[in-house]
Design an enzyme around this catalytic site. Structure first.
Site, PDB file in Angstrom:
ATOM      1  N   SER A   1       0.821  -1.338  -0.014  1.00 34.75           N
ATOM      2  CA  SER A   1      -0.078  -0.065  -0.045  1.00 34.75           C
ATOM      3  C   SER A   1       0.791   1.389  -0.041  1.00 34.75           C
ATOM      4  CB  SER A   1      -0.862  -0.054   1.168  1.00 34.75           C
ATOM      5  OG  SER A   1      -0.164   0.056   2.432  1.00 34.75           O
TER       6      SER A   1
ATOM      7  N   HIS B   1      -5.382  -3.704  -2.862  1.00 37.68           N
ATOM      8  CA  HIS B   1      -4.993  -2.786  -3.842  1.00 37.68           C
ATOM      9  C   HIS B   1      -4.831  -3.269  -5.327  1.00 37.68           C
ATOM     10  CE1 HIS B   1      -4.547   0.337  -0.771  1.00 37.68           C
ATOM     11  NE2 HIS B   1      -3.915  -0.634  -0.140  1.00 37.68           N
TER      12      HIS B   1
ATOM     13  N   LYS C   1     -12.076   0.023  -2.409  1.00 39.12           N
ATOM     14  CA  LYS C   1     -11.214   0.899  -3.122  1.00 39.12           C
ATOM     15  C   LYS C   1     -11.737   0.576  -4.544  1.00 39.12           C
ATOM     16  CE  LYS C   1      -7.508  -0.073   0.325  1.00 39.12           C
ATOM     17  NZ  LYS C   1      -8.376  -0.630   1.401  1.00 39.12           N
TER      18      LYS C   1
END
Length: 402
Positions: free
Chosen positions: A178, A206, A238
């Site tokens: 991250s 992610h 996300k």
């Protein structure tokens, strides 16, 4: 009094340039936002596909609330497992090509669920040194012996695995890290897991929605075998643009997690309206190849623009082909000064400091979205070029917006 020491400790945090402050956002998540009452061009969020404010997802959530109400009323294992939750879990499992999935309220809760359910006292966990805090905390909760291998160092990991006598072993890794934006070698990690008979827990917070065919994630990108030893976690706040997370894997392993995961058993299920929104989000992710291609072009455009700036200033643009583009500045004060100077120009990029990153590696964490335009990326590059121009390292005095 026991709380009196807090004043001194808070002042020490302030003196080191490590105080964290929240900003109030007065607009939906988008490249152009209103922050603390001022318009800014934002490169802060993890809304990688630009879905957080998508009207179809918002309408699906509204319709879900009208039909199912606002709350679930109970934990999944009491009476809170509503039909939209079940449909979402089935859709997520099919999307990442696993037998079964469980939906959690947050990614943090998902990671805290998995590791303590699979290993315990006397077992061993082998974790990349730059793993997310949720994985680190999960290892501590498991009471297993913790072994942290050097970042992406497979030789170090294999040495630790080979010398361990623990009855059960588990490798835990972010798929995309991250703060650095680099990727774990999932195929090689799987080979080690096979060789040493360990679990492999992959946190793809992610990568899900961005990586792999149709955005099916980092494991799909490298065609990782759907093995029972692999437990896959993806977040849904996300790239998916909503909230929550899921864990996917073999039916037997997921049944074990359902029976043993405390953060699944002992918490109220999320709103069914959120599940309805996520079902629509999955459709948009699957059909979102144009978004992913545009995002990839923006990543390359940013990197091409920033590369010549770094050499002259001593900045370091880390090696990443993901939407996370860290620009390492060095000291805490220098990173904060740069963030303030950008804000003065109406551009919001957060300064990330220890303990989130190692001491001396404070950085701007630039995150890109498919909702950004090429012109907006150019605006960021041009602003940084202007700030990089002084040879003495001095940034012009700016309003203190930290």
């Amino acid at each position: 009094m026991i709380w009196e020491s807090l004043d001194a400790e808070l002042k020490a945090i302030e003196a080191e340039g490590l105080t964290r402050r929240r900003r109030i956002v007065d607009s939906p998540v988008a490249p152009e936002m209103v922050v603390d009452g001022k318009p800014v061009l934002a490169f802060c969020s993890n809304d990688y596909l630009g879905l957080a404010s998508h009207p179809e997802i918002a309408e699906a959530m509204a319709e879900g609330a009208r039909h199912w109400g606002a709350g679930s009323g109970a934990s999944h294992l009491v009476s809170g497992h509503l039909r939209p939750h079940h449909q979402l879990e089935e859709a997520l499992a099919a999307f990442v090509m696993r037998q079964r999935a469980l939906y959690f309220c947050t990614g943090y809760m998902a990671n805290l669920a998995v590791i303590p359910a699979l290993v315990g006292r006397g077992d061993a966990v082998f974790a990349d040194k730059l793993n997310h805090a949720s994985l680190i905390d999960a290892v501590q909760l498991s009471r297993a012996d913790s072994h942290r291998y050097r970042h992406l160092d497979l030789e170090h990991l294999e040495f630790l695995l080979a010398t361990s006598t623990a009855p059960r072993k588990l490798i835990a890794t972010d798929a995309i890290f991250s703060m650095d934006g680099d990727a774990a070698p999932l195929e090689a990690l799987y080979e080690l897991a096979e060789k040493y008979d360990t679990w492999l827990v992959i946190d793809d917070a992610h990568g899900f929605g961005v990586m792999g065919p149709q955005g099916r994630g980092s494991a799909a990108a490298v065609k990782l075998i759907p093995s029972p030893r692999v437990v896959y976690m993806g977040t849904l706040g996300k790239a998916a643009g909503v909230s929550g997370a899921f864990v996917a894997g073999s039916a037997k392993v997921l049944e074990w997690l359902l029976q043993k995961s405390r953060t699944y058993i002992f918490t109220t299920a999320s709103s069914p309206a959120v599940a309805c929104a996520l079902l629509k989000s999955l459709d948009l992710i699957a059909a979102g190849e144009a978004r992913r291609q545009h995002l990839a072009s923006l990543i390359q455009r940013l990197r091409d623009g920033l590369a010549p700036l770094c050499a002259g200033r001593g900045w370091q643009l880390m090696d990443s082909d993901t939407p996370i583009q860290p620009l390492v500045i060095g000291g805490n004060a220098a990173a904060l000064d740069l963030t303030r100077a950008l804000l003065a120009q109406g551009i919001w990029v957060p300064a990330i400091r220890p303990p989130t990153v190692p001491k001396g590696q404070a950085r701007l964490r630039i995150t890109l979205s498919a909702a950004h335009s090429a012109a907006q990326v150019d605006a960021l590059v041009n602003a940084l070029a202007t700030l990089a121009a002084p040879a003495d390292g001095h940034l012009a005095a700016t309003e203190n917006l930290s």
